[in-house]
Design a protein around this motif. Structure first.
Motif, PDB file in Angstrom:
ATOM      1  N   LEU B 206       0.803  -1.213   0.000  1.00  0.00           N
ATOM      2  CA  LEU B 206       0.000   0.000   0.000  1.00  0.00           C
ATOM      3  C   LEU B 206       0.843   1.273   0.000  1.00  0.00           C
ATOM      4  N   LYS B 209       3.170   3.291  -3.853  1.00  0.00           N
ATOM      5  CA  LYS B 209       2.890   4.418  -4.748  1.00  0.00           C
ATOM      6  C   LYS B 209       3.565   5.698  -4.245  1.00  0.00           C
ATOM      7  N   ARG B 212       7.524   5.524  -4.350  1.00  0.00           N
ATOM      8  CA  ARG B 212       8.135   5.665  -5.678  1.00  0.00           C
ATOM      9  C   ARG B 212       8.553   7.108  -5.944  1.00  0.00           C
ATOM     10  N   LYS B 218      10.270   3.752 -10.997  1.00  0.00           N
ATOM     11  CA  LYS B 218       9.002   3.543 -11.702  1.00  0.00           C
ATOM     12  C   LYS B 218       8.129   2.532 -10.967  1.00  0.00           C
ATOM     13  N   HIS B 219       8.777   1.648 -10.232  1.00  0.00           N
ATOM     14  CA  HIS B 219       7.991   0.642  -9.502  1.00  0.00           C
ATOM     15  C   HIS B 219       8.539   0.476  -8.092  1.00  0.00           C
ATOM     16  N   GLY B 220       7.823  -0.292  -7.307  1.00  0.00           N
ATOM     17  CA  GLY B 220       8.187  -0.464  -5.904  1.00  0.00           C
ATOM     18  C   GLY B 220       9.543  -1.131  -5.730  1.00  0.00           C
ATOM     19  N   ILE B 221      10.299  -0.703  -4.747  1.00  0.00           N
ATOM     20  CA  ILE B 221      11.569  -1.355  -4.391  1.00  0.00           C
ATOM     21  C   ILE B 221      11.749  -1.250  -2.877  1.00  0.00           C
ATOM     22  N   MET B 276       6.607  -6.037  -1.340  1.00  0.00           N
ATOM     23  CA  MET B 276       5.703  -6.597  -2.349  1.00  0.00           C
ATOM     24  C   MET B 276       4.412  -7.147  -1.747  1.00  0.00           C
TER      25      MET B 276
END
Lengths: 497, 324
Positions: B206, B209, B212, B218-221, B276
């Motif tokens: 959750l 977003k 980032r 560009k995506h979750g890490i 994740m």
């Protein structure tokens, strides 16, 4: 007063009314509880629902809540199947009334009080009433088994086209009876273990134990219970759809012994999971193969019949492949009910077999959490497919015709299949994409799934809204259904009365 | 009918397009973010009873009758790269292609269903040059991709996690040690900081977003260790999400390998949930598991060490110290 009395009479005494109430209850629960997970959480809808309704989502009791939610929805689905069975299978009127009344109080009690307990403050009186509801469901099963007793001479097969023994015992009735008896035993199987975990309040989700080398007999009991109950619900809807399509002839004669033996074998296999887990799986495979073959007979029969009837309507005596296909797709509700059974093989049985074959090679290489996604995915899809089949039958029962029938049927088929295909691809995503790059794919899959599910939910909502507004009409569809309350099907034997 | 076929073909093509994945891993870099939490710090967990698991009843009242210390944060990429350099210099590990391997003495094999034979030998510790690898090797030295130095190490196997801890005279925590460190003894909580979770408490599904924007990805890490400590990063205000013993990232960011070997099972367990995962996996009793040679972009670890009666009487090796 008369206004309310007439409508209540319709809703709670006619088969069509009872089915409508149960579908509405499931829809209501799905609409509200669906906001507690998935994208709704991200959009803040969960928080809104929780605040609005005063829900209490304690993180310690999530597993228990979910188990109660599954049970409440399952009870309503079982109730729908019971209503349909009491209408399409010959039995005494008094038996039908008693069974319908018991199952109605049973599922409504378990649903209302179960959800009340699980989501609104854990009041133990509500838990007791939830169990009362479940007990009534069990009692319904006993009454149904008595009513379905296949060796009653009053219910001998009236047409040689239906599967029967030499002495005329109706094999379809035997199949229904076997399914009910198997469900009674299998619900006890779960109840014993459920009572233990419920009393100690140490609930767990079966998929959470999948990699444990040692599972207790009661844990195995729970795992067996959930698998067999869903299987038996699927067997019941297959038999019901068979009657809807007037399943008969050689395919019926092949299918019924397969269905009876398959139900017995798979049920015994599941019960054997507790003492003999290893060999039990082989028995389960045999049982499921027999059941799937029986369903295949129904699909072949049903599709051939749909093509034949449509071509006859058009006055065509001989047709090529494409004309035949067009004729097959003419009625999306009847075609769809059978198609969903075929589609089930891609999203449920196929995935299950693939998992079993490649378990150590692929799925046990993934982290457990990913294996869990696949496990929960495949049974959610199975449950939802069964729900769409019920909806297709219901749409036929309420008399959807013409364009409405086409739109409803095709949106239901395409919407649900996109969603379920998406769920299957999502659950198997590690087969074809590296986790590092999965996010764009996952987002797209979710988008497809959301669009598919939204389409299904919108048409369902429209159907139910129509039925709701119809209730306010003096001479609406409801009155026709009240005057003609039973499901019209060709019966395998004469009605005893 | 023709339209339907076209729609099906279009959908299939779109899905196939989604499945495209680049082959070469190009080690992206990001802006380094300082959290102010020292990854070399340890927290003391005193001996005593605690409730383990999901259910608060006497069956689940456990006792750990010794004091121990646990790392305040997950092991970082920088710490792991430093270890790899030290261990390589001492000949404790070897590099074969893109695999960093180390020795494991093996374990008992009962032949039970799904159990894998793990004999003595060299096993994968760290996976180089795979998508998500933040440590690279130039033939001599291990270095960390820019900006990821203080992120938790990932792509490390259970063997690699164990190897790291052992190298310094420490060990992986048991599941019980991990849970006690996460929950404390004063109350019965679901998350290390209490019973509520928001995107401001941890790096999980959750919060992706929002994060980032801060991380510039560009995506979750992963986030740097100790990120959720009450600091404000840009417009993003974090909660001080530490455990009762002052540990960070005990929920979210990366799963953490724990030591336990369960009877007749080859899988090793992980705790804490990751960036994740949904919040349910971040609950203290939640777990994940996998075979000990597997590595993932969202799995790391931290170590524990016994508390010595005499602090001078220690056989620990200091990070950075190489034996000749």
């Amino acid at each position: 007063m008369k206004f309310i009395k007439e409508r209540l009479e319709y809703l709670f005494s006619s088969t069509k009314g009872l089915v409508l109430v149960a579908i509405s209850m499931i829809s209501l629960v799905t609409a509200i509880w669906g906001t507690l997970s998935g994208p709704m959480v991200e959009w803040g809808v969960r928080d809104f629902t929780v605040r609005l309704l005063g829900m209490k989502l304690d993180p310690f009791f999530r597993e228990g809540r979910i188990i109660m939610l599954y049970h409440t929805i399952a009870m309503a689905v079982i109730a729908i199947e019971v209503y349909l069975m009491t209408s399409i299978i010959p039995m005494k009127k008094s038996q039908k009334w008693t069974i319908n009344a018991t199952v109605t109080v049973g599922y409504l009690s378990s649903m209302i009080f179960g959800l009340g307990f699980a989501y609104f403050g854990r009041n133990w009186i509500l838990h007791g009433l939830f169990l009362f509801g479940l007990s009534l469901m069990f009692f319904t099963g006993l009454l149904l088994a008595v009513a379905l007793w296949p060796w009653n001479k009053a219910y001998r097969v009236s047409s040689p086209e239906y599967a029967h023994t030499k002495s005329g015992v109706d094999l379809e009735r035997v199949a229904f009876f076997t399914m009910v008896v198997a469900a009674l035993g299998s619900s006890l199987f779960g109840a014993v273990a459920g009572a233990y975990f419920g009393n100690g309040f140490e609930t767990f989700l079966a998929e959470n134990t999948v990699r444990f080398a040692h599972k207790t007999p009661l844990q195995l009991g729970i795992i067996g219970h959930l698998h067999i109950m869903l299987t038996l619900i699927a067997v019941a809807i297959t038999l019901i759809v068979g009657r809807w399509l007037d399943f008969k002839g050689i395919y019926h004669k092949i299918a019924m012994p397969l269905m009876i033996s398959g139900t017995i074998v798979i049920t015994l296999g599941v019960w054997m999971v507790v003492p003999f887990e290893l060999i039990a799986h082989i028995i389960i495979y045999v049982g499921s193969t027999l059941i799937m073959l029986a369903a295949l007979m129904l699909v072949i029969y049903g599709w051939r019949k749909l093509i034949r009837e449509r071509l006859n309507e058009l006055g065509i005596k001989k047709a090529g492949f494409f004309r035949g296909l067009k004729a097959l797709l003419h009625d999306p509700l009847k075609f769809g009910a059978l198609w969903q059974m075929v589609f089930m093989n891609f999203t449920v049985s196929g995935v299950g077999i693939f998992m079993a074959v490649k378990l150590d090679e692929i799925f046990r290489v993934w982290p457990w959490r990913e294996e869990r996604v696949t496990l929960t995915g495949h049974w959610h899809v199975l449950a939802a497919l069964i729900a769409t089949i019920i909806l297709m039958y219901y749409a036929d029962l309420v008399g959807l015709k013409g364009k409405l029938r086409q739109w409803f049927g095709w949106i239901l088929i395409i919407g649900s299949d996109i969603a379920f295909a998406g769920a299957t691809i999502y659950s198997l995503k590690r087969l074809f994409i590296n986790p590092y790059y999965q996010e764009p794919l996952v987002s797209k899959i979710f988008l497809f799934m959301d669009i598919g599910l939204a389409a299904v939910l919108v048409i369902l909502a429209l159907l139910l809204l129509w039925r709701l507004f119809d209730l306010f009409k003096g001479e609406g569809v409801w009155r026709r259904e009240k005057e003609n309350p039973e499901v019209e099907v060709a019966k395998t034997s004469t009605v005893a009365e | 009918m023709r339209r339907a076929v076209l729609v099906i073909i279009a959908v299939s093509l779109m899905l196939m397009g989604c499945a495209h994945q680049p082959q070469k891993w190009d080690h992206p870099t990001i802006k380094r973010i300082e959290t102010g939490v020292d990854p070399n710090s340890w927290a003391l967990v005193p001996a005593g009873q605690f409730f383990m698991g999901q259910f608060r009843n006497l069956n689940h009242l456990k006792n750990i009758d010794y004091d121990y210390e646990i790392m305040v944060t997950d092991v970082t990429n920088a710490q792991y790269a430093q270890y790899l350099n030290q261990a390589l210099a001492e000949g404790k590990i070897k590099v074969e292609g893109n695999d960093v391997k180390g020795y494991y003495p093996g374990e008992e094999f009962t032949g039970y269903r799904h159990e894998r034979k793990i004999g003595p030998g060299y096993y994968l510790y760290y996976a180089l040059e795979r998508p998500g690898s933040r440590i690279k090797f130039d033939g001599k030295t291990f270095t960390v991709d820019q900006g990821f130095e203080n992120h938790p190490v990932t792509m490390v196997t259970w063997f690699g996690a164990r190897g790291y801890c052992q190298f310094y005279g420490w060990r992986l925590p048991t599941e019980a040690e991990w849970e006690k460190a996460a929950r404390g003894t004063e109350d019965f909580r679901a998350y290390p900081w209490g019973n509520e979770i928001t995107p401001h408490h941890a790096n999980y599904d959750l919060s992706n977003k929002e994060l980032r924007k801060i991380l510039g990805t560009k995506h979750g890490i992963t986030t740097p260790v100790g990120f959720f400590n009450g600091r404000k990063y840009g417009d993003f205000q974090t909660e001080d999400a530490k455990s009762p013993y002052g540990l960070y990232d005990m929920a979210g960011n990366v799963w953490q390998w724990v030591a336990d070997k369960h009877e007749r099972m080859s899988d090793r367990f992980m705790k804490g949930g990751s960036w994740m995962d949904y919040d349910i996996y971040l609950r203290i009793w939640a777990y994940n598991s996998s075979l000990p040679w597997n590595y993932y972009i969202n799995v790391g670890f931290r170590c524990v060490r016994d508390v010595k009666e005499n602090p001078l009487d220690t056989q620990e090796k200091k990070p950075g110290e190489v034996e000749n």
